[in-house]
Design a protein around this motif. Structure first.
Motif, PDB file in Angstrom:
ATOM      1  N   TYR A 589      -1.410 -19.081 -31.419  1.00 36.44           N
ATOM      2  CA  TYR A 589      -1.542 -19.146 -32.871  1.00 36.44           C
ATOM      3  C   TYR A 589      -2.778 -19.910 -33.355  1.00 36.44           C
ATOM      4  N   LYS A 590      -3.726 -20.203 -32.443  1.00 39.39           N
ATOM      5  CA  LYS A 590      -4.831 -21.097 -32.834  1.00 39.39           C
ATOM      6  C   LYS A 590      -5.747 -20.498 -33.908  1.00 39.39           C
ATOM      7  N   ASP A 591      -5.802 -19.166 -34.006  1.00 38.36           N
ATOM      8  CA  ASP A 591      -6.673 -18.538 -35.005  1.00 38.36           C
ATOM      9  C   ASP A 591      -5.913 -18.010 -36.210  1.00 38.36           C
ATOM     10  N   ASP A 592      -4.625 -18.334 -36.286  1.00 35.49           N
ATOM     11  CA  ASP A 592      -3.794 -17.830 -37.382  1.00 35.49           C
ATOM     12  C   ASP A 592      -3.730 -18.876 -38.487  1.00 35.49           C
ATOM     13  N   PRO A 593      -4.298 -18.609 -39.677  1.00 32.41           N
ATOM     14  CA  PRO A 593      -4.298 -19.611 -40.756  1.00 32.41           C
ATOM     15  C   PRO A 593      -2.901 -19.908 -41.294  1.00 32.41           C
ATOM     16  N   ASN A 594      -1.946 -19.015 -41.043  1.00 28.16           N
ATOM     17  CA  ASN A 594      -0.580 -19.227 -41.540  1.00 28.16           C
ATOM     18  C   ASN A 594       0.362 -19.740 -40.459  1.00 28.16           C
ATOM     19  N   ALA A 595      -0.217 -20.152 -39.321  1.00 21.82           N
ATOM     20  CA  ALA A 595       0.608 -20.508 -38.170  1.00 21.82           C
ATOM     21  C   ALA A 595       1.540 -21.677 -38.472  1.00 21.82           C
ATOM     22  N   LYS A 596       1.043 -22.674 -39.168  1.00 22.22           N
ATOM     23  CA  LYS A 596       1.856 -23.876 -39.377  1.00 22.22           C
ATOM     24  C   LYS A 596       3.123 -23.555 -40.161  1.00 22.22           C
ATOM     25  N   SER A 597       2.986 -22.877 -41.281  1.00 24.83           N
ATOM     26  CA  SER A 597       4.175 -22.568 -42.090  1.00 24.83           C
ATOM     27  C   SER A 597       5.113 -21.627 -41.341  1.00 24.83           C
TER      28      SER A 597
END
Length: 824
Positions: A589-597
């Motif tokens: 998920y390192k390049d996913d801007p929505n990964a945290k949520s």
């Protein structure tokens, strides 16, 4: 008691929280009993007896699924509810299965002993609370309290009644679940694996003297039941010594109860009036020395029953107990700190007993169980009741025939650095466990021909590499044992510093502070400040400082929360476990801007299918903000820039200063690039800013003292002269006064403030503190505050608060410290 289920794994030596129930933890309630289903290996069922916080007046027996080392709270199947008063005392809570699959549950009398002068509580006056009359519970054949129940849980929930209980199904004014009746507090019991006999410890009343017209002094009992029966409370205690029928309204003694035909005439009784004949105990003893069992000593008492040992029940291991202990009953006492073994006759009557491991002091033995290999596990509560004791622990006792191997301990002052790398090794703690035989030491440093026989050698590693250092100890009879430590040579750990413009331990109200962070690394050269991860997190009250502990490597807030929540039981940093490893998650998920949520939602609500068929249960009980910090740590493994950091220099506003338990965690970290084949090393520097009013309970360490938490209070009890509390990393710059909130009891002593160690430099000390130190204008009962000055100093480091007295301190009268207020 507070609802946490913990798992100890012998292979790793790690204890983790694997489940947590929301319980009512006061008085003697909370999470009280646990038992595995006899077919646990197939069905993963775990039975828990607990006090639900959401229910006002009941305790509950439920079944849960325990899968992949986690308690599934959503799987709860209710078996049985016990209605009670929940006003004082004696909850019981023992839970055991027999060989037939019947489940036994021990329940106390739910009665207060304090209103009856420590004789039997049988106050029938209508204007009194019901819990002063144990005839409504222990003496009531139609009530489940004051009994040991025997039921058979049904797969779909609920239970059936096995044959052979005290009252057959359908008997008027009785409960068929009852197997044993007439108990005060049957806290710990066991079931004989061969014949089904039931053994239990009965915790008795506190009366110290017999009194005509009232009855006998108090006794604790060890009981054995070869079948169902009535065991006397609240009409008899000890060897069926009879109490009197006492009228609390008129203070008249009417008659003495008859153990052959006890009668319950209380208006609070809903069961039979004529009770079964009272059965005598196996062993009984008062506070004073027992005439019948003098070997049990005297003093406080709290009887508990362990198992009957059968050697053939356990694996043919080297550590199982020998045949000498065959068919012996293990009993123990929480107050007297002993374990005895008891031999019985063919009719299961008392024969002889002897002290087990008489030279060992067991610190409040709380429970014991033989493992499948025949070793004995003992759970020790620690010094004080309802306290977070640092001397509590889980111990394993093994039998070792003949000469034992030495015990080997190896340590080093450092284990990673650039070449050449000089390390000072130590064998401290290495010993021969048999007598005082000397051991011969042999060191191997992982380089050809590089050895030593010194006790604490120093060795220089000239070339980069990973070296496995081995210490072998050999006793005079030739038995040897070894221990290892790994040394990594070729990469120096980076150095990180925080230049903080304010006090480095406390905040004194809202303020803005200048800061600068920097890092240096021998191999990486000049460090760009942008590569330093700098964070300031505010942690609200309720964060458990004690659970956080002190680790060799300071962890990020997110990783600390992962440890606290027990997440690493299913996920490793680099190694796949039940679920995926965190490094793989971070890479995905390192390049996913929505990964945290996305990941926060995944953790809280559960899911499956991404990493295989394994279902991850939801964790809605976890605070969403904490889960977010966990995700910051995980996502930062593969992409450090994903962590929301602060610039390497600037100004920071401390604006959350009202909460006495909230604190700021300031952390700067840098991970180097590795060198000479040695992996990267991460160094973290940490400051912790707290409110100036500090709870003594939150001390980082203590000795000769105990954390106490009765009801909603939290404080520390000093138990001897020289007792101390440790607070790490305390900055005394700007501090001119320390105010103590104390309750001295009957003690006379003073508090000393020392630097670095309990006998380090004396920085300050109070006047003599007694109950007469109370200010005339302050409160005249309970806690009161006493200030004392401290000379101007720039000391920053570990601070010890040492209690000094020339008078003895008893367990009943200690010097109590609630808070320390550091004042400018």
């Amino acid at each position: 008691r507070h609802g946490k289920l913990k798992l100890y794994e012998a292979k790793t030596g790690i204890t983790t929280v694997v489940g947590e129930l929301n319980v009512f933890p006061e008085r003697e309630d909370g999470l009280m009993g646990m038992a595995k289903d006899p077919d646990f290996a197939k069905n993963n069922w775990l039975y828990l007896y607990y006090a639900p916080a959401s229910e006002a007046a009941l305790n509950r027996l439920s079944r849960f699924d325990f899968v992949d080392n986690k308690l599934d709270l959503d799987s709860e199947v209710k078996i049985l509810d016990i209605d009670l008063f929940r006003g004082c005392c004696h909850s019981g809570g023992g839970l055991e299965f027999d060989s037939e699959g019947n489940l036994y549950l021990g329940i106390g009398d739910d009665s207060t002993p304090f209103e009856s002068s420590n004789f039997n509580p049988i106050d029938e006056r209508p204007d009194q609370p019901k819990n002063v009359d144990a005839q409504r519970s222990s003496g009531n054949t139609n009530d489940l309290r004051g009994a040991i129940l025997r039921i058979k849980p049904n797969p779909e929930g609920g239970y059936s009644i096995p044959e052979g209980n005290l009252f057959p199904v359908g008997t008027p004014q009785t409960r068929p679940e009852i197997y044993i009746k007439g108990n005060r507090n049957p806290f710990r019991f066991s079931i004989d694996s061969r014949n089904g006999n039931l053994f239990w410890g009965e915790v008795g009343p506190d009366g110290s003297e017999d009194k005509e017209g009232r009855g006998p002094r108090g006794y604790d009992e060890i009981n054995v039941a070869t079948g169902p029966g009535y065991y006397g409370w609240p009409y008899f205690v000890g060897n069926n010594y009879a109490y009197w029928k006492y009228d609390f309204a008129t203070s008249e003694s009417l008659y003495q109860f008859d153990p052959k035909a006890p009668k319950n005439t209380s208006p609070n009784n809903t069961g039979m009036e004529i009770l079964p004949e009272a059965q005598p105990p196996l062993i009984y003893y008062p506070y004073a020395e027992s005439e019948e069992f003098p070997m049990l000593g005297q003093g406080g008492r709290n009887a508990m029953a362990g198992q009957v040992y059968y050697r053939e029940d356990y694996e043919a291991s080297d550590v199982r107990f020998p045949g000498y202990y065959d068919e012996k009953l293990f009993i123990y006492d929480w107050m007297r700190n002993w374990i005895f073994t008891v031999s019985l006759t063919e009719n299961f009557e008392y024969d002889t007993m002897e002290r087990f491991m008489p030279e060992t002091h067991f610190e409040k033995p709380m429970d014991m169980q033989f493992g499948k290999d025949g070793s004995l596990y003992v759970l020790e509560y620690g010094t004080f009741w309802r306290a977070n004791n640092d001397d509590s622990g889980l111990y394993r006792i093994v039998f070792s025939e003949g000469n034992r191997k030495p015990e080997v301990k190896i340590s080093a002052d450092q284990i990673a650095g650039a070449a050449p790398f000089t390390v000072r090794f130590s064998s401290a703690g290495t010993q021969d466990l048999d007598a005082e035989d000397q051991v011969k030491l042999s060191w191997e440093f992982g380089e050809k021909g590089s050895t030593s026989t010194e006790q604490n050698p120093t060795h220089t590693f000239e070339q980069p590499g990973v070296y496995k250092v081995k210490l072998t100890a050999t006793d005079l009879k030739g038995e040897s044992a070894s221990s290892f430590i790994e040394v990594k040579v070729g990469n120096e750990a980076p150095e990180v510093s925080i230049d903080w413009g304010g006090n480095r331990s406390f905040y004194f109200g809202e303020e803005t502070v200048n800061y600068t962070v920097s890092a240096t690394d021998k191999e990486d050269g000049k460090i760009d400040p942008a590569q330093i991860n700098f964070t300031i997190d505010y942690l609200e009250s309720g964060y458990d400082l004690i659970e956080m502990g002190h680790q060799e490597e300071i962890l990020s807030i997110g990783e600390t929360y992962l440890n606290e929540a027990g997440c690493k039981a299913c996920h490793g940093i680099n190694n796949k476990s039940v679920g995926p490893d965190y490094t793989s998650v971070s890479e995905k998920y390192k390049d996913d801007p929505n990964a945290k949520s996305y990941l926060i939602n995944k953790v809280r609500n559960g899911g499956a299918g991404v990493w295989g068929d394994q279902i991850m249960p939801g964790h809605t009980h976890l605070d969403e903000k904490k889960v977010g910090q966990m995700m910051d740590f995980i996502l930062g493994i593969a992409n450090p820039s994903a962590i929301s950091g602060l610039p390497a220099s600037g100004r920071y506003a401390l604006d959350k200063t009202e909460d006495p338990e909230g604190f700021y965690m300031i952390q700067a970290s840098y991970q180097d690039r590795g060198a000479n084949g040695i992996p990267a090393i991460k160094t973290t520097k940490q400051l912790k800013l707290r409110n100036t009013r500090v709870s003594a309970y939150s001390a980082d360490g203590l000795e000769g003292a105990a954390r106490a938490n009765p009801e909603d209070e939290h404080y520390v009890q000093f138990t001897e002269s020289g007792s101390w509390l440790l607070f790490r990393a305390i900055d005394l710059s700007e501090i001119n006064n320390i105010t103590l909130s104390i309750m001295p009891g009957n003690t006379v002593g003073k508090i000393q403030v020392r630097a670095g160690s309990p006998d380090g430099e004396l920085l300050a000390e109070s006047d003599m503190l007694t109950k007469n130190s109370r200010p005339a204008s302050g409160p005249q009962v309970g806690w009161f505050e006493v200030p004392f000055s401290i000379s101007a100093t720039e000391y920053f480091g570990d601070l010890y608060f040492v209690y000094v007295t020339e008078e003895p301190i008893s367990i009943w009268s200690t010097f109590n410290l609630s808070t320390l207020h550091f004042v400018k």
